[in-house]
Design a protein around this motif. Structure first.
Motif: not given
Length: 227
Positions: A116-122
């Protein structure tokens, strides 16, 4: 657990590993620290070369070492002192990836087989995420453009400001889109539902499915195409 203190300056980040979960977060002490929870013969090297922080897996296992019974997954945690970096590249075989919303990049590229991938970065530029099996979440952030490609898994994108295009290519999986603004949105899949809630495209929304339902709630675009 092996802890690596990084004292050199760098603007790019490259991580290549095998079966470790990867987590990137902001540092509390303005120092770069890489913490590796790893197996005895499956360690990681941490170096800075030409302005790039490089984390590579070092696999010294023999064939009999693959006969392993264990429950804890290897993990690589990177604590970063700055909030802005030029690029992030992650190449992973099996494992999850999570990037904190406290971080920012010019470009992000993530490639893995299972996880899984969780990306919260801008990101001011392109964000590219490709996986064979796993779920992808991009939430509460802004990007220049977003491209997600996966064979089997769900996609969750919410509260996203995208200056360019959002492209989602799946074979089988559900797509949930909520509070998104972009230039163009393309969602192409063979099997699976897609839900658009408050999705605004300045130019065009394109949805293509062989099998699945499409629902719109408060979505709008200059042009709409559904097949």
């Amino acid at each position: 657990t092996n802890t690596h203190q990084v004292n050199e300056e760098f603007g790019k980040i490259s991580i290549k590993t095998d079966t470790a979960d990867i987590f990137l977060a902001a540092s509390d002490d303005e120092k770069c620290t890489v913490v590796c929870y790893e197996k005895e013969k499956l360690k990681h090297s941490v170096t800075v070369d030409d302005g790039t922080l490089t984390v590579n897996v070092m696999d010294t296992r023999k064939w009999y070492d693959y006969i392993d019974i264990g429950f804890a997954s290897p993990k690589v945690t990177v604590f970063l002192p700055k909030s802005e970096y030029s690029s992030l590249f992650i190449d992973e075989t099996t494992g999850d990836v999570e990037i904190s919303g406290e971080l920012g990049f010019e470009s992000v590229e993530i490639s893995l087989s299972t996880g899984d991938v969780e990306c919260y970065a801008r990101a001011t530029g392109a964000v590219k995420i490709a996986t064979s099996t796993g779920n992808v979440s991009v939430e509460n952030t802004s990007v220049g453009s977003l491209a997600v490609s996966l064979s089997t898994g769900d996609v969750h994108i919410s509260h996203l400001e995208c200056g360019g295009d959002v492209s989602l290519e799946l074979s089988t999986g559900q797509v949930y889109l909520d509070e998104i603004s972009c230039k163009n949105l393309v969602s192409d899949a063979s099997t699976g539902d897609v839900s658009l809630d408050s999705v605004i495209a300045a130019e065009k929304i394109t949805i293509e499915r062989s099998t699945g339902d499409v629902s719109f709630r408060g979505a709008d675009a200059a042009e709409l195409f559904v097949k």
